[in-house]
Motif scaffolding. Sequence first.
Motif, PDB file in Angstrom:
ATOM      1  N   UNK A 158       0.836  -1.205   0.000  1.00  0.00           N
ATOM      2  CA  UNK A 158       0.000   0.000   0.000  1.00  0.00           C
ATOM      3  C   UNK A 158       0.868   1.252   0.000  1.00  0.00           C
ATOM      4  N   UNK A 159       2.044   1.152   0.584  1.00  0.00           N
ATOM      5  CA  UNK A 159       2.919   2.311   0.773  1.00  0.00           C
ATOM      6  C   UNK A 159       4.124   2.318  -0.155  1.00  0.00           C
ATOM      7  N   UNK A 160       4.778   1.157  -0.281  1.00  0.00           N
ATOM      8  CA  UNK A 160       6.085   1.113  -0.932  1.00  0.00           C
ATOM      9  C   UNK A 160       6.060   0.254  -2.183  1.00  0.00           C
ATOM     10  N   UNK A 161       6.938   0.582  -3.126  1.00  0.00           N
ATOM     11  CA  UNK A 161       7.130  -0.246  -4.309  1.00  0.00           C
ATOM     12  C   UNK A 161       8.038  -1.393  -3.894  1.00  0.00           C
ATOM     13  N   UNK A 162       7.497  -2.589  -3.853  1.00  0.00           N
ATOM     14  CA  UNK A 162       8.253  -3.748  -3.383  1.00  0.00           C
ATOM     15  C   UNK A 162       9.003  -4.408  -4.542  1.00  0.00           C
ATOM     16  N   UNK A 163      10.162  -5.001  -4.250  1.00  0.00           N
ATOM     17  CA  UNK A 163      10.928  -5.670  -5.307  1.00  0.00           C
ATOM     18  C   UNK A 163      10.382  -7.051  -5.677  1.00  0.00           C
ATOM     19  N   UNK A 164       9.308  -7.481  -5.029  1.00  0.00           N
ATOM     20  CA  UNK A 164       8.682  -8.763  -5.336  1.00  0.00           C
ATOM     21  C   UNK A 164       7.223  -8.514  -5.697  1.00  0.00           C
ATOM     22  N   UNK A 165       6.700  -9.376  -6.557  1.00  0.00           N
ATOM     23  CA  UNK A 165       5.323  -9.210  -6.988  1.00  0.00           C
ATOM     24  C   UNK A 165       4.324  -9.749  -5.973  1.00  0.00           C
ATOM     25  N   UNK A 166       4.684 -10.867  -5.335  1.00  0.00           N
ATOM     26  CA  UNK A 166       3.720 -11.495  -4.438  1.00  0.00           C
ATOM     27  C   UNK A 166       4.444 -12.271  -3.340  1.00  0.00           C
TER      28      UNK A 166
END
Length: 186
Positions: A158-166
Amino acid sequence: QSDVGTMSMVVDMPFPPSMPTLAQHWILNSDYEINGAVDLARLIQIAPDLVQMQDQVQLTSGQAKLVAVQRRTDPVNAPTSHFQLSLGGLQANMRGTNMRWDQALEATVDLKPGPGGQPSFKTNCISEFCTIRGQGDLVQGQMAGSCDLDKMQQRLSQWFALPVERLTGSAECQVAWKQDETNRLL
């Protein structure tokens, strides 16, 4: 003090200081108190690539705080130490909607002299999706933790662009140790 945070230190230690080890977790003949805070919204404004936010999410406030304290109780025994890291007060605007996360992470480690001078510890780490607790010393202790990866991925994305999709699943761990009379850990 800087554009992104503050730090204060009160230190009484010899120079050069002796470095801590596993059996001696303290800096000999030293007392210190270190307090620091980082304004995360300001940090992201200055260095936007340092923490990748989700598209359309603008962090408006938030703080990361660090506390590190060591106090000598007497010249013979180990001092008491307290370490704390907290992340909270996060507020953001996403496409006109306000988001809030008051206590994203709270982690503490307390060290003190135990029986026979052996250092003992107590640790606690809490977030919405992860809990780690432990206590003991080098002779006997225990740690337990759990993590809900689904909830972690949902909340962080919700907040950050994560380096993993799921991320899916959960993890639990329990560790205990006890030293026997032959000095072997069981």
